[in-house]
Design a protein around this motif. Structure first.
Motif: not given
Ligand code: KMH
Ligand code: ZN
Length: 302
Positions: A35-58
């Motif tokens: 997210g930080k790298a995308a906004s530094d590159a020029g994204a002014s909106i970050l569209h977000l979802h969360a995942r389970d960090p163990e399995t990657g499941q939404p």
């Protein structure tokens, strides 16, 4: 017509799975870095979802959102946009559980019930990293992404505190007429920020004539009271971005919508796609909008 183009970046979504790309962010730390790298590159909106960090499941779990949301709010001036679509297999209560707590500056709002078919993606995977992925994709041939007018009303009421500005996800012409109806009932109020989503199996395809038709219809229904952005899902990403830029619209990129940077070449980060679309914007004599300019363009009071 403003020469500023708003770039949204959708970091991870709930469509792609870890077996499809090692670059898809899954953990809180990966989400913050991407997210930080995308906004530094020029994204002014970050569209977000969360995942389970163990399995990657939404995931709808607030604890998983807390693994990156506060850090992104602190480390970036980008507008944080929480998905209320979540995943098509989540209940509406789950889809709203984290956003009702966090009351984001922006949230997605899907304008209609539809098929959301991902099963053709399953045939491309050679080996599966996690057990949940294959049934998740294959069962999507019988999946309904439910967004009834009642659901839409509930999402609007739940996020009314701040109040949140909506990224209005429009997958087809009927969704514009639903928005017009909801506006006539006072459920949603202009100005509208429309996100035309082209290329989902179940929505309209990513063709120039489809985008012209959607834009002409939005012009007729909403006049000057709307702004539009375009997602070209999958391989249509940059073509649809180019067309949107030429038509005076805005763009959304990110690994939620497309895992590739070129034919057969996986994107190694979200920022790589932001940089590519930024070059396209500049080649058209325009500039990427900063977060402040984006708030001005969309009438957001921070
Ligand atoms: N995944 C996109 C095709 C949402 O999160 O509410 C649409 C989307 C929906 O981003
Ligand atoms: Zn999304």
């Amino acid at each position: 017509m403003s020469n500023k183009v708003i770039v949204s970046c959708a970091l991870t979504g709930s469509i792609h799975t870890p077996s499809m790309s090692p670059h898809l962010p899954v953990t809180g730390a990966e989400m913050v870095r991407e997210g930080k790298a995308a906004s530094d590159a020029g994204a002014s909106i970050l569209h977000l979802h969360a995942r389970d960090p163990e399995t990657g499941q939404p995931s709808a779990d607030l604890a998983h959102w807390q693994g990156f949301y506060p850090q992104l709010a602190e480390q970036s001036d980008a507008i944080l946009n929480m998905s209320t679509g979540g995943s098509a297999v989540m209940s509406l209560d789950d889809r709203l559980s984290a956003s009702s707590q966090l009351q984001p500056e922006m949230a997605s709002l899907n304008l209609g019930t539809m098929n959301f078919a991902l099963y053709p993606l399953a045939d491309r995977i050679k080996s599966w990293k996690h057990e949940w992925e294959e049934p998740f994709l294959r069962n999507s041939n019988d999946l309904v992404f439910k967004n009834t007018p009642r659901d839409i009303g509930e999402i609007v009421r739940t996020l009314d505190v701040r109040p949140t500005v909506f990224e209005l996800e429009c997958y087809d012409i009927s969704h514009l007429y639903m928005l017009d109806h909801l506006a006539s009932k006072g459920v949603l109020k202009p100005p509208f920020f429309l996100q035309f989503v082209l290329g989902v199996l179940g929505g309209a395809p990513p063709l120039p004539e489809v985008l012209y038709f959607l834009k002409n219809t939005a012009d007729k229904l909403f006049g000057a009271d709307y702004t539009f952005s375009v997602i070209g899902a999958g391989r249509a990403q940059m073509q649809m971005a180019a067309l949107s830029i030429a038509l005076g619209g805005h763009v959304r990129v990110g690994l939620e919508d497309n895992l590739y940077i070129a034919k057969g070449e996986l994107a190694t980060s979200n920022a790589q796609q932001v940089e590519k679309v930024k070059a396209l914007i500049e080649a058209n004599g325009k500039q990427v909008a900063t977060p402040t300019e984006t708030r001005e363009l969309l009438g957001i009071n921070p």
